[in-house]
Enzyme design. Structure first.
Site, mmCIF file in Angstrom:
data_model
loop_
_atom_site.group_PDB
_atom_site.id
_atom_site.type_symbol
_atom_site.label_atom_id
_atom_site.label_comp_id
_atom_site.label_asym_id
_atom_site.label_seq_id
_atom_site.Cartn_x
_atom_site.Cartn_y
_atom_site.Cartn_z
ATOM 1 C CG ASP A 40 32.516 41.263 35.975
ATOM 2 O OD1 ASP A 40 33.373 40.519 35.602
ATOM 3 O OD2 ASP A 40 31.595 41.194 35.556
ATOM 4 C CG HIS A 79 51.843 31.005 40.648
ATOM 5 N ND1 HIS A 79 51.771 30.352 41.791
ATOM 6 C CD2 HIS A 79 50.510 31.290 40.232
ATOM 7 C CE1 HIS A 79 50.609 30.317 42.448
ATOM 8 N NE2 HIS A 79 49.895 30.871 41.451
ATOM 9 C CG ASP A 104 38.048 24.182 37.100
ATOM 10 O OD1 ASP A 104 39.088 24.154 36.682
ATOM 11 O OD2 ASP A 104 37.668 23.368 37.914
ATOM 12 C CG ASP A 134 46.191 32.886 37.571
ATOM 13 O OD1 ASP A 134 45.378 31.638 37.619
ATOM 14 O OD2 ASP A 134 46.785 33.227 38.412
ATOM 15 C CB SER A 135 40.038 32.357 35.333
ATOM 16 O OG SER A 135 40.114 30.994 34.350
#
Length: 289
Positions: free
Chosen positions: A146, A71, A168, A165-166
Site C-alpha cells: 500500500d 510516461h 483515477d 502514477d495512479s
C-alpha cells in the site's frame, strides 16, 4: 466498456466516459487476458493499430503506441526541475513505464516503485516487456504494498522526488488525492523535493485539479504548477500532471541538461516542457493564476 462486435469482421473495445458525455473505441483482434485481482479487473487486448492495450476496471491504462506521452511527462519535467534527484519513489506505476523513464537519469541512485497490485506489473512484464526494461536495474526496487501506508512510514527528508502514477481517484487510488497523503509526502521530501501526480483531464476534471492544488498548499507545499500534455486514449484526449515543491519555485528547470540529455525521448524536449507549463486562459482563471 467491453469489446463489442460491430460487424462480421470487426470487434472494437469501447470506453464510455459518462462525466464528459463522450466515448471512444479501438479496433481489436482479440482479448488476450482477463482476470479479477483482489483490487480490480485487468484486461489485455491486442489491437489492430495501437499494439497491446491494458484496461483496468473498464478504463484504458496504457497502449503500446502512445504510452510514451504519459510516461515521459510524468517523469522528465520533474527530474529536470530538480537539481539532482538521487532517491525517487513512484507510487503506483505498475506498468513500469515511468520507472523506465526515471532510470534513464544517471543521477538517480535509487528508484522505488510501490504498486499495490502485483498482477499489474506481472502482466506488463508479459505483454509490455519494453516498459519493463529497467525492472532489473540494480537501482530499482519493486514493492507490492500500500503506497499510502508506505509514504506515512518514510523517514523525514529522505526522498528527493515522489511520482504518484495512479489510476483515477476511485477504489485503491482514492486515498492518494487528499491533504493527509500530501502531508506524508511533504514530510518525507528533502527541502528541495518535488511531488508530481497525474491530475486527469483539464477539460473535464478542473474541479479535481483545483482541489488537488488546494490540498497540496494545505500540506505546506510552497509552489504548485499543473502541466498539460496530449493523451489520446484518455477522456477528452488531453491530460495533466500537477507538481508541488517544498521550498522553491517550479517555473525554471535545467534547460541545458534537458537539451543535452544522453538518452532518447519521443515527446519530451525543452520546448514541450515549456509548452506544458503554459496554461490556457480558462485554466488560469479557474485556478486563480
Amino acid at each position: 466498456m467491453t469489446a463489442t462486435p460491430t460487424g462480421a469482421a470487426e470487434t472494437w473495445f469501447s470506453e464510455q466516459h459518462a462525466r464528459s458525455g463522450s466515448s471512444f473505441g479501438l479496433r481489436v483482434n482479440a482479448r488476450l487476458h482477463a482476470e479479477q485481482t483482489p483490487f480490480q479487473t485487468i484486461e489485455i487486448y491486442d489491437t489492430t493499430d495501437w499494439g497491446k492495450l491494458m484496461v483496468i476496471d473498464g478504463c484504458t491504462m496504457v497502449s503500446t503506441r502512445d504510452n510514451f506521452l504519459y510516461h515521459e511527462m510524468m517523469s522528465h519535467p520533474a527530474l529536470f526541475t530538480h537539481a539532482r534527484a538521487k532517491r525517487v519513489v513512484i507510487i503506483g506505476g505498475g506498468d513500469c513505464g515511468t520507472l523506465r523513464e526515471v532510470l534513464k537519469h544517471e543521477e538517480v541512485e535509487q528508484a522505488v516503485q510501490v504498486e499495490i497490485d502485483e498482477r499489474v506489473t506481472r502482466l506488463a512484464e508479459q505483454y509490455f516487456p519494453e516498459l519493463c526494461a529497467s525492472n532489473h536495474d540494480p537501482r530499482a526496487q519493486l514493492l507490492f504494498i500500500d503506497g499510502i501506508k508506505y509514504m506515512a512510514e518514510q523517514d523525514p527528508e529522505s526522498i528527493d522526488l515522489i511520482i504518484v502514477d495512479s489510476t483515477d481517484p476511485v477504489g485503491p487510488a482514492e486515498g492518494l488525492f487528499n491533504a493527509a497523503f500530501y502531508a506524508s509526502c511533504f514530510r518525507a521530501l528533502r527541502p528541495s523535493g518535488i511531488l508530481v501526480q497525474q491530475s486527469e483531464s483539464p477539460l473535464v476534471h478542473l474541479d479535481l485539479i483545483k482541489a488537488m492544488r488546494t490540498s497540496m498548499r494545505m500540506a505546506h507545499f510552497q509552489a504548485v504548477r499543473t502541466l498539460l500534455f496530449p493523451q489520446p486514449l484518455y477522456p477528452t484526449g488531453w491530460w495533466s500532471c500537477t507538481m508541488a515543491r517544498k521550498n522553491a519555485d517550479l517555473s525554471d528547470f535545467r534547460e541545458r541538461g534537458a537539451a543535452q540529455r544522453q538518452f532518447d525521448t519521443r515527446y519530451y524536449s525543452v520546448e514541450t516542457h515549456k509548452a506544458a507549463l503554459a496554461l490556457p486562459p480558462f485554466m488560469r482563471e479557474a485556478l486563480g493564476e
